[in-house]
Scaffold this motif. Sequence first.
Motif, PDB file in Angstrom:
ATOM      1  N   ALA A 326      33.814  58.531  30.709  1.00  0.00           N
ATOM      2  CA  ALA A 326      34.704  59.576  31.003  1.00  0.00           C
ATOM      3  C   ALA A 326      36.062  58.567  31.439  1.00  0.00           C
ATOM      4  CB  ALA A 326      34.181  60.522  32.040  1.00  0.00           C
ATOM      5  N   ARG A 329      42.981  61.182  32.495  1.00  0.00           N
ATOM      6  CA  ARG A 329      44.387  61.002  32.122  1.00  0.00           C
ATOM      7  C   ARG A 329      45.061  62.040  32.995  1.00  0.00           C
ATOM      8  NH1 ARG A 329      42.594  57.381  30.126  1.00  0.00           N
ATOM      9  NH2 ARG A 329      42.320  56.914  27.820  1.00  0.00           N
ATOM     10  N   PRO A 340      45.651  56.063  32.969  1.00  0.00           N
ATOM     11  CA  PRO A 340      45.097  55.969  34.615  1.00  0.00           C
ATOM     12  C   PRO A 340      45.710  54.602  34.988  1.00  0.00           C
ATOM     13  CG  PRO A 340      43.484  55.378  32.791  1.00  0.00           C
ATOM     14  CD  PRO A 340      44.601  56.114  31.902  1.00  0.00           C
ATOM     15  N   MET A 341      45.868  53.417  34.464  1.00  0.00           N
ATOM     16  CA  MET A 341      46.363  52.525  35.313  1.00  0.00           C
ATOM     17  C   MET A 341      47.937  52.593  35.893  1.00  0.00           C
ATOM     18  SD  MET A 341      43.875  50.516  34.683  1.00  0.00           S
ATOM     19  CE  MET A 341      44.393  49.098  35.816  1.00  0.00           C
ATOM     20  N   ILE A 344      45.771  55.459  39.077  1.00  0.00           N
ATOM     21  CA  ILE A 344      44.548  55.127  39.667  1.00  0.00           C
ATOM     22  C   ILE A 344      44.723  54.299  40.792  1.00  0.00           C
ATOM     23  CG2 ILE A 344      42.234  54.180  39.447  1.00  0.00           C
ATOM     24  CD1 ILE A 344      42.110  56.922  38.455  1.00  0.00           C
ATOM     25  N   GLU A 416      29.703  54.022  36.513  1.00  0.00           N
ATOM     26  CA  GLU A 416      30.328  52.661  36.282  1.00  0.00           C
ATOM     27  C   GLU A 416      30.947  51.965  37.602  1.00  0.00           C
ATOM     28  OE1 GLU A 416      32.626  51.937  32.887  1.00  0.00           O
ATOM     29  OE2 GLU A 416      31.240  53.291  31.553  1.00  0.00           O
ATOM     30  N   ASP A 446      30.587  47.432  35.206  1.00  0.00           N
ATOM     31  CA  ASP A 446      31.779  47.276  34.451  1.00  0.00           C
ATOM     32  C   ASP A 446      32.413  46.105  34.535  1.00  0.00           C
ATOM     33  OD1 ASP A 446      33.690  48.624  32.883  1.00  0.00           O
ATOM     34  OD2 ASP A 446      34.439  49.889  34.302  1.00  0.00           O
ATOM     35  N   ASP A 447      33.235  45.820  33.373  1.00  0.00           N
ATOM     36  CA  ASP A 447      33.969  44.574  33.229  1.00  0.00           C
ATOM     37  C   ASP A 447      33.329  43.251  33.493  1.00  0.00           C
ATOM     38  OD1 ASP A 447      36.032  46.583  32.969  1.00  0.00           O
ATOM     39  OD2 ASP A 447      36.816  46.096  34.988  1.00  0.00           O
ATOM     40  N   ILE A 470      36.195  43.582  27.884  1.00  0.00           N
ATOM     41  CA  ILE A 470      37.034  43.294  26.724  1.00  0.00           C
ATOM     42  C   ILE A 470      37.556  41.907  26.140  1.00  0.00           C
ATOM     43  CG2 ILE A 470      39.134  44.211  27.920  1.00  0.00           C
ATOM     44  CD1 ILE A 470      39.784  45.550  25.353  1.00  0.00           C
ATOM     45  N   ARG A 474      37.187  40.334  22.750  1.00  0.00           N
ATOM     46  CA  ARG A 474      38.431  40.249  21.857  1.00  0.00           C
ATOM     47  C   ARG A 474      38.165  38.819  20.916  1.00  0.00           C
ATOM     48  NH1 ARG A 474      42.318  40.971  26.012  1.00  0.00           N
ATOM     49  NH2 ARG A 474      42.538  43.212  25.579  1.00  0.00           N
ATOM     50  N   VAL A 505      35.477  46.978  21.204  1.00  0.00           N
ATOM     51  CA  VAL A 505      35.341  46.570  19.984  1.00  0.00           C
ATOM     52  C   VAL A 505      36.342  46.909  18.953  1.00  0.00           C
ATOM     53  CG1 VAL A 505      33.545  46.650  18.173  1.00  0.00           C
ATOM     54  CG2 VAL A 505      32.826  46.567  20.454  1.00  0.00           C
ATOM     55  N   GLU A 506      36.979  46.230  18.345  1.00  0.00           N
ATOM     56  CA  GLU A 506      38.016  46.732  17.605  1.00  0.00           C
ATOM     57  C   GLU A 506      37.992  46.566  16.079  1.00  0.00           C
ATOM     58  OE1 GLU A 506      41.999  45.344  19.053  1.00  0.00           O
ATOM     59  OE2 GLU A 506      41.811  46.736  21.048  1.00  0.00           O
ATOM     60  N   GLN A 523      31.801  49.837  22.280  1.00  0.00           N
ATOM     61  CA  GLN A 523      32.944  50.910  22.905  1.00  0.00           C
ATOM     62  C   GLN A 523      34.131  50.472  22.571  1.00  0.00           C
ATOM     63  OE1 GLN A 523      32.688  52.172  27.041  1.00  0.00           O
ATOM     64  NE2 GLN A 523      34.619  53.069  27.030  1.00  0.00           N
ATOM     65  N   GLY A 524      35.007  50.969  21.588  1.00  0.00           N
ATOM     66  CA  GLY A 524      36.053  50.414  21.225  1.00  0.00           C
ATOM     67  C   GLY A 524      36.776  51.328  19.839  1.00  0.00           C
ATOM     68  N   PRO A 530      39.629  57.213  23.266  1.00  0.00           N
ATOM     69  CA  PRO A 530      39.230  58.027  24.099  1.00  0.00           C
ATOM     70  C   PRO A 530      39.983  59.392  23.394  1.00  0.00           C
ATOM     71  CG  PRO A 530      40.122  56.476  25.582  1.00  0.00           C
ATOM     72  CD  PRO A 530      40.455  55.969  24.051  1.00  0.00           C
TER      73      PRO A 530
HETATM   74  P1  C2E Z   1      37.731  50.581  32.084  1.00  0.00           P
HETATM   75  O1  C2E Z   1      36.627  51.277  33.075  1.00  0.00           O
HETATM   76  O2  C2E Z   1      37.269  49.076  31.715  1.00  0.00           O
HETATM   77  O3  C2E Z   1      38.021  51.392  30.575  1.00  0.00           O
HETATM   78  C1  C2E Z   1      37.973  50.863  29.672  1.00  0.00           C
HETATM   79  C2  C2E Z   1      39.530  50.984  29.255  1.00  0.00           C
HETATM   80  O4  C2E Z   1      39.653  50.241  27.768  1.00  0.00           O
HETATM   81  C3  C2E Z   1      40.199  52.262  28.958  1.00  0.00           C
HETATM   82  O5  C2E Z   1      41.391  52.378  29.329  1.00  0.00           O
HETATM   83  C4  C2E Z   1      39.909  52.327  27.292  1.00  0.00           C
HETATM   84  O6  C2E Z   1      40.968  53.338  26.832  1.00  0.00           O
HETATM   85  C5  C2E Z   1      40.320  50.908  26.935  1.00  0.00           C
HETATM   86  N1  C2E Z   1      39.863  50.781  25.859  1.00  0.00           N
HETATM   87  C6  C2E Z   1      38.787  51.215  25.037  1.00  0.00           C
HETATM   88  N2  C2E Z   1      38.709  50.684  23.762  1.00  0.00           N
HETATM   89  C7  C2E Z   1      39.411  49.682  23.724  1.00  0.00           C
HETATM   90  C8  C2E Z   1      39.989  48.801  22.551  1.00  0.00           C
HETATM   91  O7  C2E Z   1      39.217  48.751  21.416  1.00  0.00           O
HETATM   92  N3  C2E Z   1      41.061  48.019  22.863  1.00  0.00           N
HETATM   93  C9  C2E Z   1      41.865  48.380  23.726  1.00  0.00           C
HETATM   94  N4  C2E Z   1      42.777  47.300  24.151  1.00  0.00           N
HETATM   95  N5  C2E Z   1      41.397  49.179  24.789  1.00  0.00           N
HETATM   96  C10 C2E Z   1      40.293  49.738  24.894  1.00  0.00           C
HETATM   97  P2  C2E Z   1      42.181  53.404  29.773  1.00  0.00           P
HETATM   98  O8  C2E Z   1      41.687  54.755  29.554  1.00  0.00           O
HETATM   99  O9  C2E Z   1      43.547  53.372  29.926  1.00  0.00           O
HETATM  100  O10 C2E Z   1      41.738  53.132  31.399  1.00  0.00           O
HETATM  101  C11 C2E Z   1      41.877  51.999  32.122  1.00  0.00           C
HETATM  102  C12 C2E Z   1      41.101  51.853  33.393  1.00  0.00           C
HETATM  103  O11 C2E Z   1      41.496  52.696  34.217  1.00  0.00           O
HETATM  104  C13 C2E Z   1      39.528  51.991  33.324  1.00  0.00           C
HETATM  105  O12 C2E Z   1      39.421  50.693  32.740  1.00  0.00           O
HETATM  106  C14 C2E Z   1      39.314  52.179  34.649  1.00  0.00           C
HETATM  107  O13 C2E Z   1      39.280  51.173  35.161  1.00  0.00           O
HETATM  108  C15 C2E Z   1      40.544  53.179  35.042  1.00  0.00           C
HETATM  109  N6  C2E Z   1      39.966  54.402  35.035  1.00  0.00           N
HETATM  110  C16 C2E Z   1      40.038  55.336  33.949  1.00  0.00           C
HETATM  111  N7  C2E Z   1      39.509  56.481  34.204  1.00  0.00           N
HETATM  112  C17 C2E Z   1      38.986  56.454  35.603  1.00  0.00           C
HETATM  113  C18 C2E Z   1      38.435  57.472  36.680  1.00  0.00           C
HETATM  114  O14 C2E Z   1      38.243  58.585  36.133  1.00  0.00           O
HETATM  115  N8  C2E Z   1      38.011  56.870  37.665  1.00  0.00           N
HETATM  116  C19 C2E Z   1      38.705  55.491  38.061  1.00  0.00           C
HETATM  117  N9  C2E Z   1      38.094  55.342  39.516  1.00  0.00           N
HETATM  118  N10 C2E Z   1      39.071  54.597  37.371  1.00  0.00           N
HETATM  119  C20 C2E Z   1      39.412  55.024  36.014  1.00  0.00           C
END
Ligand code: C2E
Length: 681
Positions: A326, A329, A340-341, A344, A416, A446-447, A470, A474, A505-506, A523-524, A530
Amino acid sequence: MNNLIDFPNDAERFQQRLQRIIENDINGVLVLSEEGTIQFANPAAARMFGRSVDDLVGQLFGLPVVVNEMTQIEVLRQGRPCPVEMRITPITWPDEPALLVSLHDLSERIRFEQELSHRNTHDALTDLPAQQLLLEALDQAIYAARRAGTRIALLVLQLNRIAMLNVSLGHAATDALLLEAVRRLQLLQPHTLARIHNEDFVFVMDGLVDDQDITRLTDQLRAVLTDPFDWEGSLLPMEAIAGIAIYPKDATEAAPLLQCAEVALFDSREGGRAGFVYASPELNDRVQHRMANEVALRRGFANGELEMFYQPRVSLSTGYIVGAEALMRWRDPQRGIVPPMEFIPLAEESGLIIPITEWALEVVSRQQKQWLDVGCNPVPVSVNLCGDHFANQNLPATLEAILKESGLPPELLELELTETVAMEHAEKTINQLRAIRGLGVMIALDDFGTGYSSLSYLERFPIDILKVDISFVRGVVNNPDDAAITSAIIAMAHQLGYEVVAEGVEYEAQRKFLADLRCEEGQGYLFSKPVTSAEFGQLLHGCWCYPGQPPPEVAEPIPTQLVLLDASVARRHLLQQFLQQSNFEVYACALPQEVKSCVTHAAISILLLRDDIGTDAQELLDDLAAHHPELMRVMLAPPASLSAMSALADHRITHILSTALPPQRQLNFLRKLIATQRGVS
Ligand code: C2E
Ligand code: CA
Ligand code: CA
């Protein structure tokens, strides 16, 4: 019965008694003749004037202007004016018309009021002026500096270690340290030294001429504040950070000048740039912007503008959705969807992250329960947590309440957390993670690879899933280093019993590489970005995701039918109940023959049986392998069970499910098997 009050019976005795009462009154009493001469004075009146009774009697007091009303006068006592409240009443004394003057000394009350106002305008511990007086003093300093053409430096100083010392040494030590800091600062002879908001000192130096004066001052301040402080023989280091604003460069009035310095301090603290930071217009803009953003986020959250998106986690071997993350946004009416960046980190700095995450957990749980109820094929969905959640101890209780409220089976929720968060408060985190797992909720790290990355250290953490960052994924295809590290991480994670998810995974080549390493999930963008909850609901319905192959034709959610073979009635019952609660349709059998008839008559996906089977069951398994090869034959066995291993080697069974796994992981294992089978068939 005696009278309580003993009234004298003749006039003379009455007067004597009255006089005694008056003499002992704490209020002053005078009796004036019609001409205004003092006929009588009590000791309290004498004290008020700083004279003796005999001195007063016969003196001219003067005639009153106001009668029968309270007035305030000043009397001279030892040369100083003292406030007194006075009331004059006409009387007869003894038989002549006279005036009774009652006097009430106000000095005590006024002193008390002044003390109260001092307390409100000064800090109790250091007796330094507080904000209001500071601003008044600053106004005066600015007035003088404007006329003299000089500069003023205003520093908001914060002693860094106060909170920590408070915990380790107690209030007495921190109070002593603060007083010592004040003493040292006073030695520099500031125009004003004040204490505002409890934590911060404001140091105002006037009469500065050029930049060198300012640099010299900050050097001096740094020196006096970093000199260790002696507490009962041990030397404690002091550390200070400061925001600095200069009149007239940064502002020409008191309040804005203070604000500029506070903004600079804020930047020093939040930016982790420990030290002395000068105010600047850019900084001001940046901080104002941040504050405006924070207000907007709070409003957005209150207005229901936050939304959870879902990104599928896909089985790398089949392309079926086996989980999801989850991701939050913000649908800002002006800006559109904010990633989120961009909010958050702000939520983390402002403490909003706690209510926001609780909201996210509630929304995801409710949504999952809905999917479950409408017969979608639900998969576990994870919610991201940050460090603040582990700093307090109530995360497990919060989760428990949320699960109870939504009625969601706990194995459909995952959490996570990043390595860095896990390590930050290791002990507290471990305890809470244990409690959370005790609820049946799984934990993903995570990460992975971006922090400490110590797999052996990780062993101490109760973790179920490892998400490879990621940045490694990559490069797996064209960077040999990334490929080597990723395959090592996957192998070691498997040894520790974790499931592995590759993030980001792209490309198909990446999927293939990872699938060959037996990385369970990916996941990718290759699978899906998303998506909104409505779109994800659609995906779940088909439980299909991986492009490039035609999706299976699934009109109705697939019933998950399972046959359970166990000779023990009690065990069979327990397992049957558990599986039924988790939406499996269970045929429980005690004998191998019953299994055979179930498999022939119903669309069974899985046979689940124990490892303590007899020859009858062995024959059944051989028969099923020959005639129903699509049926998965899963043996529940303790780790290293010889009978299970030999059954697997002989292809009598297709999988072993370890009884050492927590129940929710066993369930997940089964769910994933089903997803895999659907992908293959
Ligand atoms: P994260 O937890 O590492 O989430 C994965 C991020 O990688 C997500 O970015 C997702 O959209 C992105 N992603 C997934 N597949 C790919 C891909 O194939 N290529 C690329 N380049 N990116 C991919 P998103 O949604 O922008 O979220 C960024 C970060 O924001 C998340 O990293 C997480 O740290 C934070 N975040 C998002 N939602 C929440 C939340 O509900 N609570 C908290 N505390 N943090 C959140
Ligand atoms: Ca994540
Ligand atoms: Ca991640």
